[in-house]
Design an enzyme around this catalytic site. Structure first.
Site, PDB file in Angstrom:
ATOM      1  N   HIS A   1     -18.408  17.904 -13.532  1.00  0.00           N
ATOM      2  CA  HIS A   1     -19.560  17.952 -14.578  1.00  0.00           C
ATOM      3  C   HIS A   1     -20.865  18.254 -14.053  1.00  0.00           C
ATOM      4  O   HIS A   1     -22.067  18.134 -14.916  1.00  0.00           O
ATOM      5  CB  HIS A   1     -19.528  16.608 -15.518  1.00  0.00           C
ATOM      6  CG  HIS A   1     -19.965  16.823 -16.929  1.00  0.00           C
ATOM      7  ND1 HIS A   1     -21.222  15.965 -17.341  1.00  0.00           N
ATOM      8  CD2 HIS A   1     -19.934  17.731 -17.837  1.00  0.00           C
ATOM      9  CE1 HIS A   1     -21.515  16.382 -18.361  1.00  0.00           C
ATOM     10  NE2 HIS A   1     -20.799  17.344 -18.935  1.00  0.00           N
TER      11      HIS A   1
ATOM     12  N   LYS B   1     -24.502  19.735 -12.366  1.00  0.00           N
ATOM     13  CA  LYS B   1     -25.383  20.820 -12.448  1.00  0.00           C
ATOM     14  C   LYS B   1     -26.427  20.805 -11.423  1.00  0.00           C
ATOM     15  O   LYS B   1     -27.353  19.919 -11.485  1.00  0.00           O
ATOM     16  CB  LYS B   1     -25.995  21.021 -13.860  1.00  0.00           C
ATOM     17  CG  LYS B   1     -25.200  21.313 -14.914  1.00  0.00           C
ATOM     18  CD  LYS B   1     -24.711  19.811 -15.803  1.00  0.00           C
ATOM     19  CE  LYS B   1     -24.005  20.153 -16.839  1.00  0.00           C
ATOM     20  NZ  LYS B   1     -23.376  18.930 -17.566  1.00  0.00           N
TER      21      LYS B   1
ATOM     22  N   ASP C   1     -33.020  26.993  -0.453  1.00  0.00           N
ATOM     23  CA  ASP C   1     -33.739  26.735   0.955  1.00  0.00           C
ATOM     24  C   ASP C   1     -33.978  25.417   1.229  1.00  0.00           C
ATOM     25  O   ASP C   1     -34.529  24.960   2.223  1.00  0.00           O
ATOM     26  CB  ASP C   1     -35.020  27.456   1.070  1.00  0.00           C
ATOM     27  CG  ASP C   1     -34.937  28.808   0.874  1.00  0.00           C
ATOM     28  OD1 ASP C   1     -33.727  29.442   1.199  1.00  0.00           O
ATOM     29  OD2 ASP C   1     -35.934  29.645   0.717  1.00  0.00           O
TER      30      ASP C   1
ATOM     31  N   HIS D   1     -28.614  17.358 -26.183  1.00  0.00           N
ATOM     32  CA  HIS D   1     -27.704  17.395 -25.067  1.00  0.00           C
ATOM     33  C   HIS D   1     -28.182  16.601 -23.492  1.00  0.00           C
ATOM     34  O   HIS D   1     -27.549  16.650 -22.610  1.00  0.00           O
ATOM     35  CB  HIS D   1     -27.255  18.554 -24.692  1.00  0.00           C
ATOM     36  CG  HIS D   1     -26.071  18.775 -23.850  1.00  0.00           C
ATOM     37  ND1 HIS D   1     -26.003  19.176 -22.309  1.00  0.00           N
ATOM     38  CD2 HIS D   1     -24.706  18.804 -23.783  1.00  0.00           C
ATOM     39  CE1 HIS D   1     -24.907  19.318 -21.741  1.00  0.00           C
ATOM     40  NE2 HIS D   1     -24.045  18.985 -22.677  1.00  0.00           N
TER      41      HIS D   1
ATOM     42  N   LYS E   1     -29.643  13.906 -21.062  1.00  0.00           N
ATOM     43  CA  LYS E   1     -29.174  12.728 -20.610  1.00  0.00           C
ATOM     44  C   LYS E   1     -30.361  11.919 -19.955  1.00  0.00           C
ATOM     45  O   LYS E   1     -30.379  12.171 -18.761  1.00  0.00           O
ATOM     46  CB  LYS E   1     -28.091  12.553 -19.974  1.00  0.00           C
ATOM     47  CG  LYS E   1     -26.747  13.641 -20.307  1.00  0.00           C
ATOM     48  CD  LYS E   1     -26.871  15.134 -19.458  1.00  0.00           C
ATOM     49  CE  LYS E   1     -25.550  15.707 -20.060  1.00  0.00           C
ATOM     50  NZ  LYS E   1     -25.056  15.831 -21.205  1.00  0.00           N
TER      51      LYS E   1
ATOM     52  N   ASP F   1     -39.888   1.146 -19.018  1.00  0.00           N
ATOM     53  CA  ASP F   1     -41.154   0.433 -18.595  1.00  0.00           C
ATOM     54  C   ASP F   1     -42.308   1.560 -18.108  1.00  0.00           C
ATOM     55  O   ASP F   1     -43.117   1.011 -17.576  1.00  0.00           O
ATOM     56  CB  ASP F   1     -40.935  -0.781 -17.649  1.00  0.00           C
ATOM     57  CG  ASP F   1     -40.225  -1.849 -18.148  1.00  0.00           C
ATOM     58  OD1 ASP F   1     -39.905  -1.953 -19.452  1.00  0.00           O
ATOM     59  OD2 ASP F   1     -39.566  -2.649 -17.377  1.00  0.00           O
TER      60      ASP F   1
END
Length: 510
Positions: free
Chosen positions: A248, A250, A255, A428, A430, A435
């Site tokens: 899952h 991404k 470089d 979508h 996350k 603080d």
């Protein structure tokens, strides 16, 4: 007729039918054995008892255990068979040993290049979190890094195109979902051109994530363009628990100097080129400087596991010019979570952030399917005076998952947690921002699959300017969202409440 042939030839449908056929055949064999009832029943009781004992004594999350024990006890024979086929998280001994060797190689490469960065302001909460990630999250701590936060997928897409054009040596990418369209076709054109220029271009996609979005053996089309490509965990129509473990993550690395991660996949809904559930709110973060090396190692480790390569990792270490490295601006720590071990890194990062918060915990997540540990952590923080706010979608992508999300509202709101639904559409992203000094951006959802079964990644940040950007994005998104009241959370018809309760029991399997 053409549409019917398209449906019949669809890979997902073919695989589904083949799996269904295997299940029917398996159960037919079981029923046949019932002719020898005494022997069969005794064997079944012994196997079921052994399975339940194994589940109870496993290190799995208690909710995950209950979700399997109930069908095993309520549906004799079938529950046990389904668990034995789909319920286990299983890797071979050889796979585990190979990954352990790769991780050791990765750790040595980090030690040879990172030069012992430590948090020097005496904040023990930050030091403890960083130490944990160094030990269990395959992530070293970096400074000399700058970052840019993108509150929308279309913003990240534009930045990716700009940075990809600057690539001089290599481009590494891995994504869960890839779909032909404006986003992927544009990126692929750049990757093909860069490969023809002699750059080392590599791509990983998850086969299950792309089951309905890419044709079978699509990697061959990518390789024909001069791009090295491999498919993570190829999905074959054979009953196996390996279905549970998907990649899952991404990641884009350029470089070893620039890296992207976040919620966006490579499909047009993530940049709002198509409308699936209203406005698609997603995010990404770009890091430049030393922290990009952390993502380079994360990619190369999984590449070596899947592609069976044997790269010298230090060959990919970037050489920065004197004026190329950013000034030290806070701390960055890339990390991964994988089902190869019993360490729930993604969950522990979130629990540490919640439990050590002094003032605020602001969260965005597409799914709020949480176990008792996270529920108690959120409620206790709110009861102790911490301002806890969570933004979830108003328009769901999966109705049954959204039903479980909403079933958690009342308990959280009673404890003082503020729940918002993003009314323009589907969120979508996350993110955690705590603080005003800590933040995470990555791929880890607040659901059981992300927290316990999938390969995931993210970046933890401490005292970076991007933390303020994540906070600002949260507040701006909150202003577009609907605050859910306790009355609304409780004002649910009895049959809806019953349906949610049943779904909640089995939520670890969704």
């Amino acid at each position: 007729m053409k549409n019917l042939m398209k449906i019949i030839s669809n890979r997902a449908i073919i695989i589904g039918l083949l799996i269904l056929f295997q299940l029917v055949l398996l159960f037919a064999i079981i029923f046949k054995f019932q002719e020898y009832f005494v022997y069969f029943y005794g064997t079944y009781i012994a196997v079921s008892a052994a399975v339940i004992i194994k589940i109870v004594n496993s290190r799995s999350n208690p909710a995950y255990k209950i979700a399997w024990i109930i069908p095993i006890m309520l549906i004799p024979i079938f529950g046990t068979v389904i668990y034995l086929v789909f319920g286990r998280v299983r890797f071979s001994k050889d796979d585990k040993e190979m990954m352990a060797r790769i991780q050791e190689k990765e750790k040595e490469a980090n030690l040879d290049t990172v030069k012992g960065v430590t948090i020097d302001d005496g904040n023990m909460d930050a030091i403890i979190q960083s130490n944990y990630l160094s030990q269990f999250g395959e992530g070293a701590l970096f400074n000399n890094t700058s970052s840019e936060y993108f509150p929308l997928g279309e913003d990240a897409f534009k930045a990716m195109l700009v940075e990809l054009e600057k690539a001089e040596k290599y481009i590494f990418m891995e994504y869960f979902i890839v779909e032909e369209g404006k986003m992927w076709n544009t990126l692929l054109e750049v990757l093909e051109r860069k490969a023809k220029e002699g750059l080392d271009v590599r791509f990983i996609y998850d086969d299950f994530g792309c089951l309905t979005t890419l044709p079978h053996h699509y990697y061959r089309q990518i390789e024909d363009k001069g791009i090295k490509c491999c498919v993570f965990n190829p999905f074959i129509p054979v009953l196996s628990p390996i279905f549970n473990n998907r990649n899952h993550r991404k990641i884009t690395v350029i470089d070893g100097k620039v890296a992207f991660t976040g919620g966006i996949n490579l499909a047009d809904e993530y940049i709002n080129e198509v409308d699936r559930f209203g406005h698609w709110k997603d995010n990404s973060i770009m890091v430049k400087g030393k922290a990009a090396w952390g993502f380079t190692l994360l990619f190369l480790s999984l590449w070596e596991f899947v592609y069976k390569a044997d790269d010298n990792l230090e060959d990919f270490y970037p050489e920065f010019k004197e004026d190329e490295l950013p000034e030290s601006e806070g701390y960055y720590q890339p990390y991964v979570d994988s089902p190869f071990d019993n360490e729930t890194v993604g969950m522990n990062v979130y629990l540490n952030l919640i439990s050590r918060a002094k003032e605020t915990v602001f969260i965005t997540t597409p799914y709020l399917i949480i176990d008792n540990l996270i529920m108690e952590a959120l409620c206790n923080a709110a009861k102790g005076g911490v301002d806890v706010r969570i933004i979830v979608p108003h328009n769901p992508d999966k109705w049954y998952v959204h039903a479980v999300t909403r079933s958690n509202y009342a308990q959280l709101i009673e404890a003082g947690v503020k729940i918002y639904e993003y009314t323009p559409g589907f969120i979508h992203s996350k993110t955690f921002v705590v603080d005003g000094i800590y933040a995470t951006v990555g791929t880890v959802n607040l659901d059981y699959r992300s927290l316990f079964l999938h390969f995931e990644c993210g970046i933890w940040m401490y005292k970076t300017s991007t933390v303020a950007d994540v906070l600002r994005d949260h507040l701006e998104t909150e202003a577009k969202s609907q605050l859910i009241t306790l009355e609304e959370a409780k004002n649910v018809k009895w049959f809806v409440r019953l349906g949610r309760a049943i779904l909640s029991v089995f939520s670890p399997l969704l």
